[in-house]
Design an enzyme around this catalytic site. Structure first.
Site, short mmCIF file in Angstrom:
data_model
loop_
_atom_site.label_atom_id
_atom_site.label_comp_id
_atom_site.label_asym_id
_atom_site.label_seq_id
_atom_site.Cartn_x
_atom_site.Cartn_y
_atom_site.Cartn_z
CD GLU A 1 -1.33 -2.30 2.16
OE1 GLU A 1 -2.11 -2.87 2.93
OE2 GLU A 1 -0.12 -2.60 2.04
NE ARG B 1 18.39 -29.32 0.90
CZ ARG B 1 19.62 -29.80 0.99
NH1 ARG B 1 20.63 -29.12 0.44
NH2 ARG B 1 19.86 -30.94 1.61
CB THR C 1 21.36 -36.25 10.04
OG1 THR C 1 20.20 -37.09 10.12
CG2 THR C 1 21.62 -35.89 8.59
CD GLU D 1 16.68 -31.16 3.41
OE1 GLU D 1 17.22 -32.22 3.08
OE2 GLU D 1 16.60 -30.18 2.67
CG LEU E 1 14.43 -34.40 13.44
CD1 LEU E 1 14.71 -34.06 14.90
CD2 LEU E 1 15.32 -33.59 12.53
CB ALA E 2 10.85 -38.28 10.23
#
Length: 351
Positions: A60, A191, A203, A274, A279-280
């Site tokens: 705006e 990503r 990981t 990832e 973790l998932a």
């Protein structure tokens, strides 16, 4: 009384405002994509503008600056309810009133409690206000941002690459490459849409990923998301995720909710999960996955690490059954077999 533009003119202006909002070509974390068109009473375009990122004028304000005195008596057509708070910039609702805008038509109501209330402020100042024009289109444009604001935590996308039998790695731990080059290129596109890439300490310790976004020529993009490592384990400083090619952060917690709360405080709106199966499972178990993007390769491994760890499911009746919202075949490159990309929405746990 001065006539307002016709519905047809306002509809066309909203379509134009949506196109303007999409001009940056991607998210403006932590801000939404917003476009604005100013119309004269006869429906002709006076000026237009769009938001270019945090700290820059809102849509705006950009349109008002381009219009100057011609904004008086105009209709502002904007994709998001004008904001009502002072942040890095001033409140757009007050700017529209000061400019003498006669009517405001907006698409999506602002879900941000800190910025909402612009419509009420405008009406209190005597400005005619109408909301809801192409609201679904506007929300779709800012789907991730809107959901994050409503949940008051980052939107979480879990990305995984798997074999046909659900394995993310072979029995010896190797996983490079389960997915095809086309799938990996698409994953880098994904990503680039996020502002956080999140993995666990395991990981990082085992795979040593760099977690950068690269183009089709394997060159890093200028804008890199924050690389976040979640977990209490101490990690060597020479892990690639801690190099100077992108910002990085370690969150010393195993609690997905606590991690997201900290990232929210850092004004992060979209997390790409990832990490590995543990973790998932933690995020799925906590009901903190909003979207699943799975790349499935025509490969059978028979054994090896699963895509997700134990979810405590012992019978088929309790299986997690995400809703499939999109399926795409990614053609093979350089003789590779095609992969399939599935986009799914899990059903959130009810409070």
């Amino acid at each position: 009384m001065t006539e307002a533009p016709s519905f047809t003119a306002e509809y066309a202006a909203m379509q134009r405002a949506l196109a303007l909002a999409a001009t940056p070509g991607g998210p403006l974390h932590p801000n939404p994509l917003v476009g604005c068109v100013l119309l004269a009473p006869d429906g002709t375009v006076v000026a237009e503008g769009y938001h270019r990122g945090a700290g820059t004028p809102h849509a705006e304000a950009a349109a008002l600056a381009a219009a100057g005195d011609r904004a008086r008596g105009a209709t502002a057509v904007v994709t998001l309810e004008p904001c009502n708070h002072t942040g890095r910039t001033g409140p757009c609702a007050q700017a529209l009133v000061a400019a003498g805008v006669r009517r405001v038509v907006f698409a999506q109501t602002d879900p941000n409690p800190a910025a909402a209330g612009g419509a009420a402020t405008l009406r209190a100042a005597g400005v005619e206000v109408e909301g809801g024009l192409l609201a679904d289109d506007a929300r779709a444009l800012n789907r991730v941002w809107s959901t994050a604001i409503e949940l008051q935590r980052p939107f979480v996308t879990w990305k995984l690459a798997t074999s046909l039998d659900g394995r993310s790695a072979a029995a010896d731990g190797t996983s490079r490459w389960i997915s095809s080059r086309a799938a990996r290129l698409d994953a880098h596109r994904l990503r680039a849409l996020c502002d956080v890439m999140l993995v666990g300490t395991h990981t990082v310790a085992v795979d040593d990923p760099e977690l950068t976004v690269r183009d089709e020529h394997d060159r890093p993009l200028e804008r890199q998301p924050l690389r976040v490592v979640m977990g209490e384990r101490d990690l060597p400083e020479d892990r690639r995720v801690f190099n100077d090619r992108a910002p990085s952060l370690q969150l010393r917690t195993r609690d997905p909710g606590a991690a997201l709360a900290e990232l929210w405080r850092h004004e992060k709106r979209h997390v790409l999960l990832e990490g590995g199966p543990t973790l998932a499972a933690a995020f799925l178990g906590a009901g903190l996955v909003d979207e699943i993007v799975a790349y499935v390769a025509p490969v059978l491994l028979g054994s090896g690490a699963g895509a997700v760890a134990d979810l405590g499911i012992t019978t088929i009746a309790d299986a997690v059954r995400p809703e499939v919202t999109d399926v795409m075949v990614l053609p093979g490159i350089d003789g590779e077999e095609p992969n399939v990309r599935l986009v799914m929405t899990p059903h959130r746990k009810q409070d």
